[in-house]
Design an enzyme around this catalytic site. Sequence first.
Site, PDB file in Angstrom:
ATOM      1  N   LYS A 292      -4.611  -0.803  16.176  1.00 49.89           N
ATOM      2  CA  LYS A 292      -5.323  -0.157  15.075  1.00 49.89           C
ATOM      3  C   LYS A 292      -6.556   0.597  15.575  1.00 49.89           C
ATOM      4  CE  LYS A 292      -2.554  -1.232  11.743  1.00 49.89           C
ATOM      5  NZ  LYS A 292      -1.789  -0.170  11.039  1.00 49.89           N
TER       6      LYS A 292
ATOM      7  N   SER B 281      -5.156   2.749   9.382  1.00 45.06           N
ATOM      8  CA  SER B 281      -5.567   1.848  10.447  1.00 45.06           C
ATOM      9  C   SER B 281      -5.925   0.505   9.807  1.00 45.06           C
ATOM     10  CB  SER B 281      -6.736   2.450  11.231  1.00 45.06           C
ATOM     11  OG  SER B 281      -7.188   1.586  12.235  1.00 45.06           O
TER      12      SER B 281
ATOM     13  N   ASP C 113      14.249   2.732  10.381  1.00 48.30           N
ATOM     14  CA  ASP C 113      13.446   1.777  11.136  1.00 48.30           C
ATOM     15  C   ASP C 113      12.774   2.576  12.246  1.00 48.30           C
ATOM     16  OD1 ASP C 113      12.403  -0.089  12.892  1.00 48.30           O
ATOM     17  OD2 ASP C 113      14.078  -1.471  12.699  1.00 48.30           O
TER      18      ASP C 113
ATOM     19  N   VAL D 226      -6.090  -6.707   1.618  1.00 55.50           N
ATOM     20  CA  VAL D 226      -5.491  -6.190   0.387  1.00 55.50           C
ATOM     21  C   VAL D 226      -4.483  -7.209  -0.120  1.00 55.50           C
ATOM     22  CG1 VAL D 226      -4.168  -4.302  -0.635  1.00 55.50           C
ATOM     23  CG2 VAL D 226      -5.801  -3.831   1.215  1.00 55.50           C
TER      24      VAL D 226
ATOM     25  N   ILE E  73       0.826  -1.199   0.000  1.00 58.59           N
ATOM     26  CA  ILE E  73       0.000   0.000   0.000  1.00 58.59           C
ATOM     27  C   ILE E  73       0.864   1.255   0.000  1.00 58.59           C
ATOM     28  CG2 ILE E  73      -1.730   1.310   1.309  1.00 58.59           C
ATOM     29  CD1 ILE E  73      -2.831  -1.340   2.319  1.00 58.59           C
TER      30      ILE E  73
ATOM     31  N   TYR F 277      -2.524  -6.327  17.849  1.00 58.85           N
ATOM     32  CA  TYR F 277      -2.672  -5.685  16.540  1.00 58.85           C
ATOM     33  C   TYR F 277      -4.007  -4.937  16.462  1.00 58.85           C
ATOM     34  CZ  TYR F 277      -3.415  -5.023  11.550  1.00 58.85           C
ATOM     35  OH  TYR F 277      -3.681  -4.473  10.326  1.00 58.85           O
TER      36      TYR F 277
ATOM     37  N   ARG G 106       2.635  14.217  15.553  1.00 59.86           N
ATOM     38  CA  ARG G 106       2.981  15.353  16.408  1.00 59.86           C
ATOM     39  C   ARG G 106       4.084  16.208  15.783  1.00 59.86           C
ATOM     40  NH1 ARG G 106       4.784  19.113  18.419  1.00 59.86           N
ATOM     41  NH2 ARG G 106       4.885  19.766  20.604  1.00 59.86           N
TER      42      ARG G 106
END
Length: 280
Positions: free
Chosen positions: A182, A163, A66, A211, A20, A178, A139
């Site tokens: 999210k 998300s 990373d 996906v 994505i 997980y 931020r």
Amino acid sequence: MSSDQQTPRTALITGASTGIGAAYARQLASRGHSLVLVARREQALSELATEIRERFGVTATPLVADLTQAQDLARVERRLAVGNPDDPAASGEYPETAPIDLLVNNAGMGAGGAVASQPVAELDRLLELNVRALVRLTRAVLPAQLARRSAGITIPLGVVNVSSMAAALPAVPGNAAYGASKAFVRSFSESVAAEVRPQGITVTVVLPGYVRTEMTREMQEQGAPEIAWVDKDRVVVDSLRAWATGRSSVTPGAQYKLAGGVLRLVPSSVAQAVFGRRRE
């Protein structure tokens, strides 16, 4: 025409090397955006940057990082802070560099299995990437964008946070950390969207379903229902359209809009195989 309208838009995308993230990069480049591409894999990132420059004729700058590592995360934060008058060190580190108009927080990972048996280090890494890095990068960019808006810049500015449909489920057994991470991204993004909307900054959270990418190859091989899949380009098109029109949330794919429970069609064993040790 004002100077801000003449300047190419600049987007920073995390998790940009594949899937994505790479689809965001190509879509934004096709619309004339200059890009800063962030990911861990240097070779894949360099190859994508070269492809984008040659194919679309825009600037594409790799930034290998990373985001679970403090020094790498701080380096990306400084790039996002360019344009913030309260952080002159960032502009000093990146002289003559355009500020970021759009941040796409796409990087994330999953770690499947029961919490009681998951390695603590794996859980820490998931939370570092899915939650802490996303919050810190959001931020980092917002003060610069708010300062630019106060200075009269009128082009669209903001953040897209990726998300998951897992955030909309009441429980995600086998993927508790997980799913919770999210859900945090969803709640955080919608709240921040309400904070900055009056200043003309748009924050949009994206809740994609399944996906077809390298990460879901095992699920594809196990024959998940066709209705469960959303094309990654559809995810990108729908989310960028939602962001451009000021929406705080979007669920890509008609089947997910019409039937939010479609994830329940996927066997839990397959879902765990998909999310287990997943990196985006």
